[in-house]
Design a protein around this motif. Structure first.
Motif, PDB file in Angstrom:
ATOM      1  N   MET A  94      21.507   2.373   0.769  1.00 40.75           N
ATOM      2  CA  MET A  94      22.245   3.789   0.609  1.00 40.75           C
ATOM      3  C   MET A  94      22.100   4.468   2.017  1.00 40.75           C
ATOM      4  SD  MET A  94      24.275   5.446  -0.890  1.00 40.75           S
ATOM      5  CE  MET A  94      25.176   7.018  -0.635  1.00 40.75           C
ATOM      6  N   VAL A  95      20.778   4.407   2.446  1.00 39.30           N
ATOM      7  CA  VAL A  95      20.471   5.092   3.849  1.00 39.30           C
ATOM      8  C   VAL A  95      21.427   4.280   5.110  1.00 39.30           C
ATOM      9  CG1 VAL A  95      18.680   5.293   5.800  1.00 39.30           C
ATOM     10  CG2 VAL A  95      18.350   5.954   3.487  1.00 39.30           C
ATOM     11  N   GLY A  96      21.366   2.888   4.914  1.00 41.28           N
ATOM     12  CA  GLY A  96      22.385   2.060   5.874  1.00 41.28           C
ATOM     13  C   GLY A  96      23.817   2.503   5.894  1.00 41.28           C
ATOM     14  N   VAL A  97      24.226   2.581   4.621  1.00 47.17           N
ATOM     15  CA  VAL A  97      25.735   3.202   4.471  1.00 47.17           C
ATOM     16  C   VAL A  97      25.675   4.334   4.901  1.00 47.17           C
ATOM     17  CG1 VAL A  97      27.445   3.697   2.732  1.00 47.17           C
ATOM     18  CG2 VAL A  97      26.179   1.780   2.263  1.00 47.17           C
ATOM     19  N   LEU A  98      24.887   5.498   4.737  1.00 50.74           N
ATOM     20  CA  LEU A  98      24.972   6.703   5.329  1.00 50.74           C
ATOM     21  C   LEU A  98      25.015   6.650   6.843  1.00 50.74           C
ATOM     22  CD1 LEU A  98      22.754   8.844   2.913  1.00 50.74           C
ATOM     23  CD2 LEU A  98      25.134   9.022   3.103  1.00 50.74           C
ATOM     24  N   LYS A  99      24.020   5.930   7.262  1.00 50.08           N
ATOM     25  CA  LYS A  99      23.930   5.810   8.899  1.00 50.08           C
ATOM     26  C   LYS A  99      25.151   5.196   9.522  1.00 50.08           C
ATOM     27  CE  LYS A  99      18.942   5.781   9.105  1.00 50.08           C
ATOM     28  NZ  LYS A  99      17.616   5.261   9.760  1.00 50.08           N
ATOM     29  N   GLN A 100      25.730   4.041   8.761  1.00 47.65           N
ATOM     30  CA  GLN A 100      26.883   3.502   9.365  1.00 47.65           C
ATOM     31  C   GLN A 100      28.101   4.480   9.173  1.00 47.65           C
ATOM     32  OE1 GLN A 100      27.243   0.570  10.818  1.00 47.65           O
ATOM     33  NE2 GLN A 100      29.309   1.217  10.995  1.00 47.65           N
ATOM     34  N   GLU A 101      28.426   5.187   8.073  1.00 50.72           N
ATOM     35  CA  GLU A 101      29.266   6.431   8.028  1.00 50.72           C
ATOM     36  C   GLU A 101      29.399   7.305   9.084  1.00 50.72           C
ATOM     37  OE1 GLU A 101      29.032   7.875   4.175  1.00 50.72           O
ATOM     38  OE2 GLU A 101      30.132   6.446   3.375  1.00 50.72           O
ATOM     39  N   GLN A 102      27.916   7.588   9.300  1.00 47.12           N
ATOM     40  CA  GLN A 102      27.838   8.545  10.756  1.00 47.12           C
ATOM     41  C   GLN A 102      28.295   8.030  11.782  1.00 47.12           C
ATOM     42  OE1 GLN A 102      27.190  12.042  10.059  1.00 47.12           O
ATOM     43  NE2 GLN A 102      27.732  11.830  12.430  1.00 47.12           N
ATOM     44  N   THR A 103      28.036   6.837  11.941  1.00 46.88           N
ATOM     45  CA  THR A 103      28.303   5.943  13.317  1.00 46.88           C
ATOM     46  C   THR A 103      29.882   6.006  13.332  1.00 46.88           C
ATOM     47  OG1 THR A 103      26.204   4.725  13.269  1.00 46.88           O
ATOM     48  CG2 THR A 103      28.119   3.787  14.608  1.00 46.88           C
ATOM     49  N   ASP A 104      30.484   5.504  12.326  1.00 52.86           N
ATOM     50  CA  ASP A 104      32.128   5.608  12.150  1.00 52.86           C
ATOM     51  C   ASP A 104      32.551   7.065  12.576  1.00 52.86           C
ATOM     52  OD1 ASP A 104      31.820   2.898  11.568  1.00 52.86           O
ATOM     53  OD2 ASP A 104      32.019   3.256   9.285  1.00 52.86           O
ATOM     54  N   ASP A 105      32.015   8.039  12.021  1.00 52.30           N
ATOM     55  CA  ASP A 105      32.579   9.306  12.346  1.00 52.30           C
ATOM     56  C   ASP A 105      32.133   9.633  13.737  1.00 52.30           C
ATOM     57  OD1 ASP A 105      33.429   9.673   9.746  1.00 52.30           O
ATOM     58  OD2 ASP A 105      31.883  11.138   9.237  1.00 52.30           O
ATOM     59  N   ASP A 106      31.162   9.096  14.273  1.00 56.17           N
ATOM     60  CA  ASP A 106      30.886   9.539  15.642  1.00 56.17           C
ATOM     61  C   ASP A 106      31.841   8.787  16.679  1.00 56.17           C
ATOM     62  OD1 ASP A 106      28.765  10.917  15.183  1.00 56.17           O
ATOM     63  OD2 ASP A 106      27.387   9.482  15.319  1.00 56.17           O
ATOM     64  N   GLU A 107      32.231   7.585  15.995  1.00 54.59           N
ATOM     65  CA  GLU A 107      33.272   6.728  16.950  1.00 54.59           C
ATOM     66  C   GLU A 107      34.499   7.267  16.784  1.00 54.59           C
ATOM     67  OE1 GLU A 107      32.724   2.973  15.824  1.00 54.59           O
ATOM     68  OE2 GLU A 107      31.124   2.481  17.024  1.00 54.59           O
ATOM     69  N   LYS A 108      34.955   7.804  15.452  1.00 54.67           N
ATOM     70  CA  LYS A 108      36.169   8.380  15.192  1.00 54.67           C
ATOM     71  C   LYS A 108      36.349   9.713  16.121  1.00 54.67           C
ATOM     72  CE  LYS A 108      40.055   8.528  12.761  1.00 54.67           C
ATOM     73  NZ  LYS A 108      40.780   7.470  12.797  1.00 54.67           N
ATOM     74  N   LYS A 109      35.217  10.490  16.160  1.00 49.02           N
ATOM     75  CA  LYS A 109      35.369  11.724  16.836  1.00 49.02           C
ATOM     76  C   LYS A 109      35.660  11.381  18.374  1.00 49.02           C
ATOM     77  CE  LYS A 109      32.893  15.994  18.059  1.00 49.02           C
ATOM     78  NZ  LYS A 109      31.461  16.752  17.839  1.00 49.02           N
ATOM     79  N   LYS A 110      34.847  10.577  18.862  1.00 47.20           N
ATOM     80  CA  LYS A 110      35.129  10.220  20.358  1.00 47.20           C
ATOM     81  C   LYS A 110      36.524   9.480  20.404  1.00 47.20           C
ATOM     82  CE  LYS A 110      33.055   7.469  24.179  1.00 47.20           C
ATOM     83  NZ  LYS A 110      34.310   6.997  24.559  1.00 47.20           N
ATOM     84  N   TYR A 111      36.921   8.801  19.547  1.00 42.88           N
ATOM     85  CA  TYR A 111      38.274   8.297  19.694  1.00 42.88           C
ATOM     86  C   TYR A 111      39.427   9.390  19.667  1.00 42.88           C
ATOM     87  CZ  TYR A 111      42.850   6.371  17.595  1.00 42.88           C
ATOM     88  OH  TYR A 111      44.226   6.178  17.457  1.00 42.88           O
ATOM     89  N   CYS A 112      39.136  10.186  18.736  1.00 45.98           N
ATOM     90  CA  CYS A 112      40.149  11.270  18.433  1.00 45.98           C
ATOM     91  C   CYS A 112      40.119  12.349  19.943  1.00 45.98           C
ATOM     92  CB  CYS A 112      39.856  12.301  17.516  1.00 45.98           C
ATOM     93  SG  CYS A 112      40.121  11.451  15.682  1.00 45.98           S
ATOM     94  N   ALA A 113      38.827  12.435  20.437  1.00 42.73           N
ATOM     95  CA  ALA A 113      38.905  13.293  21.607  1.00 42.73           C
ATOM     96  C   ALA A 113      39.443  12.584  22.653  1.00 42.73           C
ATOM     97  CB  ALA A 113      37.217  13.639  22.020  1.00 42.73           C
ATOM     98  N   ASP A 114      39.162  11.532  23.060  1.00 45.51           N
ATOM     99  CA  ASP A 114      39.727  10.636  23.919  1.00 45.51           C
ATOM    100  C   ASP A 114      41.465  10.649  24.027  1.00 45.51           C
ATOM    101  OD1 ASP A 114      37.484   9.948  25.116  1.00 45.51           O
ATOM    102  OD2 ASP A 114      37.237   8.196  24.121  1.00 45.51           O
ATOM    103  N   LYS A 115      41.666  10.453  22.722  1.00 46.09           N
ATOM    104  CA  LYS A 115      43.390  10.225  22.356  1.00 46.09           C
ATOM    105  C   LYS A 115      43.961  11.669  22.590  1.00 46.09           C
ATOM    106  CE  LYS A 115      43.505   5.969  21.369  1.00 46.09           C
ATOM    107  NZ  LYS A 115      43.992   5.107  22.504  1.00 46.09           N
ATOM    108  N   PHE A 116      43.050  12.777  22.198  1.00 53.00           N
ATOM    109  CA  PHE A 116      43.762  14.053  22.369  1.00 53.00           C
ATOM    110  C   PHE A 116      43.679  14.427  23.863  1.00 53.00           C
ATOM    111  CE2 PHE A 116      42.843  15.383  18.013  1.00 53.00           C
ATOM    112  CZ  PHE A 116      44.042  16.090  17.775  1.00 53.00           C
ATOM    113  N   ASP A 117      42.799  14.073  24.644  1.00 57.85           N
ATOM    114  CA  ASP A 117      42.757  14.225  26.097  1.00 57.85           C
ATOM    115  C   ASP A 117      43.712  13.457  26.929  1.00 57.85           C
ATOM    116  OD1 ASP A 117      40.701  15.990  25.852  1.00 57.85           O
ATOM    117  OD2 ASP A 117      39.189  14.546  26.353  1.00 57.85           O
ATOM    118  N   HIS A 118      44.027  12.306  26.502  1.00 55.23           N
ATOM    119  CA  HIS A 118      44.988  11.358  27.181  1.00 55.23           C
ATOM    120  C   HIS A 118      46.425  12.130  26.696  1.00 55.23           C
ATOM    121  CE1 HIS A 118      46.710   7.849  28.811  1.00 55.23           C
ATOM    122  NE2 HIS A 118      47.488   7.695  27.734  1.00 55.23           N
ATOM    123  N   ALA A 119      46.594  12.482  25.623  1.00 53.39           N
ATOM    124  CA  ALA A 119      47.901  12.978  25.104  1.00 53.39           C
ATOM    125  C   ALA A 119      48.097  14.321  25.810  1.00 53.39           C
ATOM    126  CB  ALA A 119      48.023  13.103  23.564  1.00 53.39           C
TER     127      ALA A 119
END
Length: 478
Positions: free
Chosen positions: A194-219
């Motif tokens: 469960m801890v691994g799942v939570l950490k992976q979800e946080q990693t996914d959210d971090d990557e998603k946040k970075k992805y969104c920020a990059d896409k917003f900046d580019h757009a």
């Protein structure tokens, strides 16, 4: 008999000639003033057009560079859009598959929990599982039960960072700790998972946040670039429209000027013909007057100065009819001749005064004819110079008309291209705005609750680690 000289009004003709000449001088001065004013206006117009030509040349080169940049940006945007569509399609398929698996997993877990928590299952467990102290799946030692209860309480306090506020995994861990026979190693593994799942979800959210920020900046960069491009094309459209209006007005002014020049040349030609006809009439009249005065003088010389008499002049004058004499006499029978007082004496002194007056008149006529010839030559020279200048100006204006028509066609083409480019840039801007809206739909919820979810996951991990520590300590102490 009396002799009367008809048609000899030199002073009246001179006055009329002077009046005509004054009128011609006035018309000429007005024409010169008009031409000077027209030259001044056209000179200022030429200077203004040369300055505008230079400015337009610089603007054209700038717009060509901007057009190259816009084309390159368009190619990059098309490539980015194609990659984005491919990635989005792939992510959509992965997301749909993930949602399906999660749904199936949650449904299975929910059904399992429902079955295990039903009254029939609990009654069956009471009947089938051994009593306290016997061999069973549940540890019944007081210390183990207390540890399990403490771990359950810790697990129950774990906040739910999931978007739905539900964590079936936490419920399974709590359920496992509540069993009669608890295997702490399995629960610990479940907690680690469960801890691994939570950490992976946080990693996914971090990557998603970075992805969104990059896409917003580019757009946003693309949006600003397209807005800047639209602004430049709008400026180009306005300048081309203004230039087209100016060139059209200048072309109309040049054509009107050519028509006016043609009218002025025609009027000057008509006036020159009239002046030349007046000159010919003046020369003819003065010549006739001179011939008449010469004839009269010769007649007087025949009587008063026979030595100066010239018979050939009488014959020529009679043949040409240059002079007209009229002998007046009373009607009816003549009266009886008067008494005479002796032989008649010639009045030579009086004849000399008349001849001197005739010489003066002839001299005045010669002077008038000389002045007329000089003025005619001067007027003809000015007329010919005016024709030369007008011809050169007409050629120059016609060339300017051709150039203006070419410039007008170029500006019309430039205006059409600028409008088309502006429309293309506006279309691209709408596509970027639509893409930004899709990014908002995809990313707004994550960006809004990112910190809250991160804190909740951190709390979840802390509580699970604490529960694991409690279980690990119990396992170690046992």
């Amino acid at each position: 008999p009396q002799v009367v000289l008809h048609g000899l009004d030199v002073h009246a003709e001179l006055k009329e000639t002077v009046a005509k000449e004054a009128a011609a001088v006035k018309v000429f001065n007005e024409l010169v003033a008009s031409k000077k004013k027209q030259v001044s206006i056209l000179t200022a117009s030429i200077e203004e057009k040369l300055e505008r030509v230079g400015k337009l040349g610089v603007d054209i080169e700038t717009m060509k560079n901007d057009l190259g940049d816009s084309k390159q940006a368009l190619e990059d945007d098309k490539k980015f859009l194609a990659d984005l569509k491919a990635n989005c399609d792939s992510k959509k398929e992965e997301w749909e598959e993930r949602k399906t698996l999660r749904g199936e997993e949650l449904a299975a877990i929910a059904e399992t929990i429902t079955v295990l928590n039903s009254d029939d299952a609990l009654e069956l467990f009471k009947k089938t599982l051994p009593d306290q102290g016997a061999s069973s799946l549940v540890q019944v030692k007081t210390k183990t039960a207390a540890i399990a209860a403490k771990a359950v309480r810790i697990v129950r306090r774990v906040p739910r960072s999931d978007r739905r506020g539900v964590r079936p995994e936490i419920d399974l861990i709590a359920l496992a700790l509540q069993g009669r026979k608890v295997d702490f190693s399995k629960v610990t593994n479940m907690i680690d998972t469960m801890v691994g799942v939570l950490k992976q979800e946080q990693t996914d959210d971090d990557e998603k946040k970075k992805y969104c920020a990059d896409k917003f900046d580019h757009a946003d960069d693309k949006k600003k670039s397209h807005a800047h491009t639209i602004s430049k094309f709008q400026m180009a459209v306005e300048e081309a429209t203004e230039g087209l209006s100016t060139v059209t007005n200048e072309l109309k002014a040049l054509e009107t000027g050519i028509q006016t020049l043609d009218k002025e040349v025609a009027e000057a030609t008509r006036q020159r013909k009239e002046e030349h006809a007046d000159f010919l009439d003046l020369i003819a009249a003065d010549t006739a007057a001179k011939q008449l005065l010469g004839f009269a003088k010769n007649k007087l010389n025949k009587f008063y100065n026979p030595a100066l008499y010239k018979p050939s002049q009488d014959k020529a004058a009679s043949a040409a009819g240059a002079a007209i004499f009229t002998q007046l006499r009373k009607k009816g029978a003549p009266p009886p001749p008067p008494e005479t007082f002796g032989a008649y004496a010639k009045k030579t002194e009086g004849s000399n005064g008349v001849m001197a007056m005739m010489d003066m008149l002839i001299k005045d006529l010669d002077k008038e004819m000389t002045e007329g010839k000089v003025q005619e030559e001067h007027d003809q020279a000015e007329y010919e110079q005016m024709l030369t200048d007008s011809k050169a100006k007409r050629v120059a204006d016609s060339k300017s008309v051709t150039l203006k028509k070419t410039a007008k066609a170029d500006l019309e083409a430039e205006l059409a291209d600028s409008k088309e480019s502006k429309a293309g840039a506006e279309k691209e801007l709408k596509q970027v705005q639509s893409y930004i809206m899709s990014l908002h739909q995809e990313c707004d919820w994550l960006l809004q609750y990112f910190d809250v979810r991160k804190e909740a996951r951190s709390a979840e991990v802390d509580q699970l680690v604490e529960a694991k520590a409690v279980l690990s300590g119990a396992e170690f102490s046992s």
